[in-house]
Motif scaffolding. Sequence first.
Motif, PDB file in Angstrom:
ATOM      1  N   ALA A   1       0.823  -1.213   0.000  1.00 39.14           N
ATOM      2  CA  ALA A   1       0.000   0.000   0.000  1.00 39.14           C
ATOM      3  C   ALA A   1       0.853   1.257   0.000  1.00 39.14           C
ATOM      4  CB  ALA A   1      -0.927  -0.006   1.214  1.00 39.14           C
ATOM      5  N   HIS A   2       1.971   1.222   0.724  1.00 35.22           N
ATOM      6  CA  HIS A   2       2.877   2.381   0.767  1.00 35.22           C
ATOM      7  C   HIS A   2       3.521   2.603  -0.593  1.00 35.22           C
ATOM      8  CE1 HIS A   2       6.670   4.539   2.080  1.00 35.22           C
ATOM      9  NE2 HIS A   2       5.713   5.291   2.594  1.00 35.22           N
ATOM     10  N   GLY A   3       3.898   1.509  -1.250  1.00 36.87           N
ATOM     11  CA  GLY A   3       4.486   1.633  -2.572  1.00 36.87           C
ATOM     12  C   GLY A   3       3.509   2.157  -3.602  1.00 36.87           C
ATOM     13  N   ARG A   4       2.232   1.904  -3.408  1.00 35.62           N
ATOM     14  CA  ARG A   4       1.198   2.404  -4.313  1.00 35.62           C
ATOM     15  C   ARG A   4       0.752   3.820  -3.962  1.00 35.62           C
ATOM     16  NH1 ARG A   4      -2.053  -1.281  -7.238  1.00 35.62           N
ATOM     17  NH2 ARG A   4      -0.738  -2.984  -7.979  1.00 35.62           N
ATOM     18  N   GLY A   5       1.238   4.325  -2.841  1.00 34.69           N
ATOM     19  CA  GLY A   5       0.823   5.663  -2.425  1.00 34.69           C
ATOM     20  C   GLY A   5      -0.530   5.684  -1.741  1.00 34.69           C
TER      21      GLY A   5
END
Length: 347
Positions: free
Chosen positions: A142-146
């Motif tokens: 989720a963090h990598g997807r923003g």
Amino acid sequence: MRVRLKGLNSVKKKLADGTTKTFYYAWKGGPSLPGKPGEPEFIAAYNAAVARKIEPPRGVLLSILQGFQATTLWDDLAPRTRRDYVGLIKVIEKDFGDFPLSALADRRTRDIFMNWRDKRAKASRRQADYSWQVLARILSWAHGRGLVIANPCEKGGRVYRGSRAEFVWTDADEAAFLASAPKHLHLALILALWTGQRQGDLLRLAWTQYDGKVIRLQQGKTGARVQVPVGAPLKAALDADRGKAGLILLNSDKEPWTADGFRSSWRKACAAAGIVGVTFNDLRGTAVTRLAIAGCTEAEIATITGHSLRDVRSILDAHYLNRDPALGESAIRKLEKRTNSPNQASN
């Protein structure tokens, strides 16, 4: 007219008898559906499942948990891993489904999640770590997807510190087991020692995967395809029954094993043989150790067992080799053969 059911998920699984069956779910991680697409019972079950499904409100952790299960990362997981993840995701949903995503950046959130892991560790430290690992992986995605601005579970360490370092089957253990255990368990021991494969993969191994020279299989946990040349002791054991159909390992009733049934029978056989402190799972590490003692390289070992080179190195370095006295003996004998010392010359 064929109706397209939105979100329908299908998974092919290999059954104990070697056949493949397709299972259908209302969505990834959703309830299973009876029958086949197009059948009235199937359509009714699908509609009922969708009617019960509650779309998660935006801005809470539940939306991230469900979103991860709709990705290619999820699709690429081995079937067994997906099943494990579903169980743990349900636990996370129950405890944190309505947790605000905006609160993930708050420094106090890490403490909340760690307290949750500590509470789960009271029952099982391994499961507590696995739960944390799953939550951390989903938040990392989720963090990598923003989708979130922080991953409070990053670099959380572990609470389980167990080690199987000293738990390697000895030659005496092997001999005691073969002398005492029922005949239908002998082949399981020999297969494990000469292939280094996991219990689940060996219980699913079919005669069609053995051609008289090699065993070919795809590991259930990692999906790795492995081709294992069959050594003489294993070949002798297999060829005694070669030509049969179905699975290689069968119980005393000549039926495929269930995982629980095999574990129970194995524990009883070990107890009867006086073998303590080692399990069937330890045979995989034992195979790695024996291959190393025989002089195999890390690459050769990995080719047989299906480990990565890094995992082989980790096993040899941290868990087995430094504990096996046979390795020290082997090392000194090799040194003697290569050394021309004055003492040797005078003898």
